[in-house]
Design a protein around this motif. Structure first.
Motif, short mmCIF file in Angstrom:
data_model
loop_
_atom_site.label_atom_id
_atom_site.label_comp_id
_atom_site.label_asym_id
_atom_site.label_seq_id
_atom_site.Cartn_x
_atom_site.Cartn_y
_atom_site.Cartn_z
N TYR A 1 0.81 -1.22 -0.01
CA TYR A 1 0.09 -0.06 -0.08
C TYR A 1 0.84 1.16 0.14
CZ TYR A 1 -3.36 3.33 1.12
OH TYR A 1 -4.17 4.63 1.08
N VAL A 2 1.84 1.43 1.02
CA VAL A 2 2.55 2.65 0.88
C VAL A 2 3.56 2.84 0.02
CG1 VAL A 2 2.48 2.62 3.89
CG2 VAL A 2 4.36 1.70 2.34
N ASN A 3 3.66 1.61 -0.81
CA ASN A 3 4.81 1.92 -1.90
C ASN A 3 4.04 2.17 -3.29
OD1 ASN A 3 7.57 1.57 -1.28
ND2 ASN A 3 6.98 -0.31 -0.31
N ASN A 4 2.73 2.06 -3.38
CA ASN A 4 1.88 2.47 -4.37
C ASN A 4 1.04 3.13 -4.39
OD1 ASN A 4 2.79 0.05 -6.41
ND2 ASN A 4 2.46 -1.03 -4.50
N VAL A 5 0.63 3.73 -3.12
CA VAL A 5 -0.39 4.87 -2.85
C VAL A 5 -0.13 6.15 -3.85
CG1 VAL A 5 0.17 5.82 -0.93
CG2 VAL A 5 -1.92 5.71 -1.11
N TYR A 6 -1.07 6.98 -4.32
CA TYR A 6 -0.89 7.93 -5.18
C TYR A 6 -0.94 9.42 -4.10
CZ TYR A 6 -1.72 11.40 -8.74
OH TYR A 6 -1.32 12.49 -9.97
N PHE A 7 0.16 10.32 -4.26
CA PHE A 7 0.27 11.20 -3.69
C PHE A 7 0.10 12.80 -4.54
CE2 PHE A 7 2.54 8.43 -1.15
CZ PHE A 7 2.02 8.70 0.27
N GLY A 8 -0.54 12.26 -5.70
CA GLY A 8 -0.73 13.83 -6.64
C GLY A 8 0.39 13.89 -7.33
N LEU B 1 1.97 12.68 5.10
CA LEU B 1 2.07 11.55 4.30
C LEU B 1 0.68 10.74 4.26
CD1 LEU B 1 5.74 10.24 3.91
CD2 LEU B 1 4.59 11.51 2.27
N ALA B 2 0.63 10.33 5.59
CA ALA B 2 -0.86 9.54 5.70
C ALA B 2 -2.05 10.37 5.31
CB ALA B 2 -0.63 9.10 7.18
N SER B 3 -2.04 11.48 5.53
CA SER B 3 -3.07 12.35 5.22
C SER B 3 -3.36 12.71 3.74
CB SER B 3 -2.96 13.71 5.76
OG SER B 3 -2.96 13.63 7.33
N VAL B 4 -2.31 12.92 3.08
CA VAL B 4 -2.19 13.05 1.63
C VAL B 4 -2.99 11.63 0.96
CG1 VAL B 4 -0.81 13.53 -0.47
CG2 VAL B 4 -0.30 14.56 1.49
N ALA B 5 -2.66 10.60 1.47
CA ALA B 5 -2.85 9.28 0.88
C ALA B 5 -4.49 9.25 0.85
CB ALA B 5 -2.32 8.12 1.75
N LYS B 6 -5.10 9.85 1.85
CA LYS B 6 -6.71 10.00 1.91
C LYS B 6 -7.27 10.63 0.66
CE LYS B 6 -9.90 9.85 5.52
NZ LYS B 6 -9.76 8.43 5.59
N SER B 7 -6.71 11.80 0.26
CA SER B 7 -7.19 12.45 -1.12
C SER B 7 -5.81 13.35 -1.29
CB SER B 7 -8.20 13.28 -0.58
OG SER B 7 -8.71 13.96 -1.85
N ALA B 8 -5.05 12.95 -2.34
CA ALA B 8 -4.11 13.74 -2.82
C ALA B 8 -4.42 15.00 -3.54
CB ALA B 8 -3.28 12.88 -3.95
N LEU B 9 -5.63 15.15 -4.01
CA LEU B 9 -6.00 16.26 -4.62
C LEU B 9 -6.62 17.45 -3.55
CD1 LEU B 9 -7.11 17.81 -7.12
CD2 LEU B 9 -9.50 16.84 -6.65
N LEU B 10 -7.17 16.92 -2.57
CA LEU B 10 -7.36 17.92 -1.34
C LEU B 10 -5.99 18.14 -0.41
CD1 LEU B 10 -10.93 16.41 -0.46
CD2 LEU B 10 -10.47 18.57 -1.81
N TYR B 11 -5.45 17.06 0.15
CA TYR B 11 -4.35 17.39 1.03
C TYR B 11 -3.13 17.32 0.86
CZ TYR B 11 -8.89 16.19 3.47
OH TYR B 11 -10.17 16.15 3.52
N SER B 12 -2.76 17.54 -0.42
CA SER B 12 -1.13 17.31 -1.08
C SER B 12 -0.64 18.75 -0.51
CB SER B 12 -1.11 17.42 -2.47
OG SER B 12 0.09 17.70 -2.94
N PRO B 13 0.63 18.74 0.08
CA PRO B 13 1.20 20.17 0.40
C PRO B 13 1.41 21.03 -0.66
CG PRO B 13 2.64 18.41 1.20
CD PRO B 13 1.43 17.65 0.52
N ILE B 14 1.57 20.36 -2.12
CA ILE B 14 1.66 20.85 -3.24
C ILE B 14 0.47 21.68 -3.68
CG2 ILE B 14 2.33 20.66 -5.75
CD1 ILE B 14 3.76 18.23 -4.90
N ASN B 15 -0.65 21.27 -3.61
CA ASN B 15 -1.73 21.78 -3.77
C ASN B 15 -2.41 22.88 -2.94
OD1 ASN B 15 -2.05 20.10 -6.17
ND2 ASN B 15 -3.16 18.78 -5.19
N SER B 16 -2.30 22.44 -1.64
CA SER B 16 -2.81 23.42 -0.81
C SER B 16 -2.26 23.24 0.69
CB SER B 16 -4.22 22.99 -0.23
OG SER B 16 -5.06 24.06 0.70
N LEU B 17 -1.19 23.99 1.23
CA LEU B 17 -0.60 23.94 2.42
C LEU B 17 -1.46 23.87 3.68
CD1 LEU B 17 2.19 23.46 3.66
CD2 LEU B 17 2.72 25.77 3.46
N HIS B 18 -2.41 24.93 3.46
CA HIS B 18 -3.43 24.87 4.47
C HIS B 18 -4.10 23.35 4.79
CE1 HIS B 18 -6.44 26.54 7.39
NE2 HIS B 18 -7.46 26.37 6.37
#
Length: 166
Positions: free
Chosen positions: A95-102, A131-148
């Motif tokens: 899982y951790v080696n294949n999950v998408y982070f955006g 990292l664990a949070s971004v895995a939930k939704s890369a679009l919403l929680y990636s620090p690249i998309n929205s640091l807040h």
């Protein structure tokens, strides 16, 4: 990266963010499915999921991301098969080696390199929770998309870790 090399804090963060009972269930969470079903019936639409890490791996590796009852049944069936043939360590490793982070980023090592220019072996508590949070939704929680959004979701994961005493 192999499970044995994963930082313990990263494993704990993924458990807190994604699947509190991962090491104790057989691929699905009956309690989670019932809770999700009740919430979705109350809202008269799908607003909450109940996927375990094993179910997410099944979807990630073998299924589409459409939201349908057929896909959910396939996911449950595949989860039982995965649990029969792989250890919990192997499942989490996959899982951790294949999950998408955006942004075309797959896996925790690539995400650490892209987000912080470091190896996952050097991840700290805040980064692991992110990292664990971004895995939930890369679009919403990636620090690249929205640091807040990333910081807000990271804080929820950290609170979950405290609550679960991880």
């Amino acid at each position: 990266i192999t499970f044995d090399k994963l930082p313990k804090v990263l494993v704990k963060a993924f458990i807190a963010a994604e699947d509190h009972d991962f090491f104790n269930h057989y691929g699905i969470s009956v309690k989670g499915i019932i809770r999700s079903l009740l919430v979705n019936l109350y809202n008269r639409r799908i607003v909450q999921g109940a996927s375990t890490i094993t179910q997410q791996l099944a979807k990630l590796m073998f299924l589409s991301y459409d939201r349908s009852f057929l896909r959910k049944f396939q996911e449950i069936f595949l989860s039982f098969q995965i649990e029969r043939h792989f250890t919990k360590k192997q499942i989490l490793e996959l899982y951790v080696n294949n999950v998408y982070f955006g942004g075309g980023i797959y896996g925790v090592e690539a995400a650490c390199r892209r987000f912080w220019n470091k190896s996952v072996l050097d991840v700290n508590l805040d980064e692991a929770a992110t990292l664990a949070s971004v895995a939930k939704s890369a679009l919403l929680y990636s620090p690249i998309n929205s640091l807040h959004n990333a910081e807000r979701r990271r804080n929820i994961t950290l609170m979950s870790m405290v609550k679960l005493r991880l």
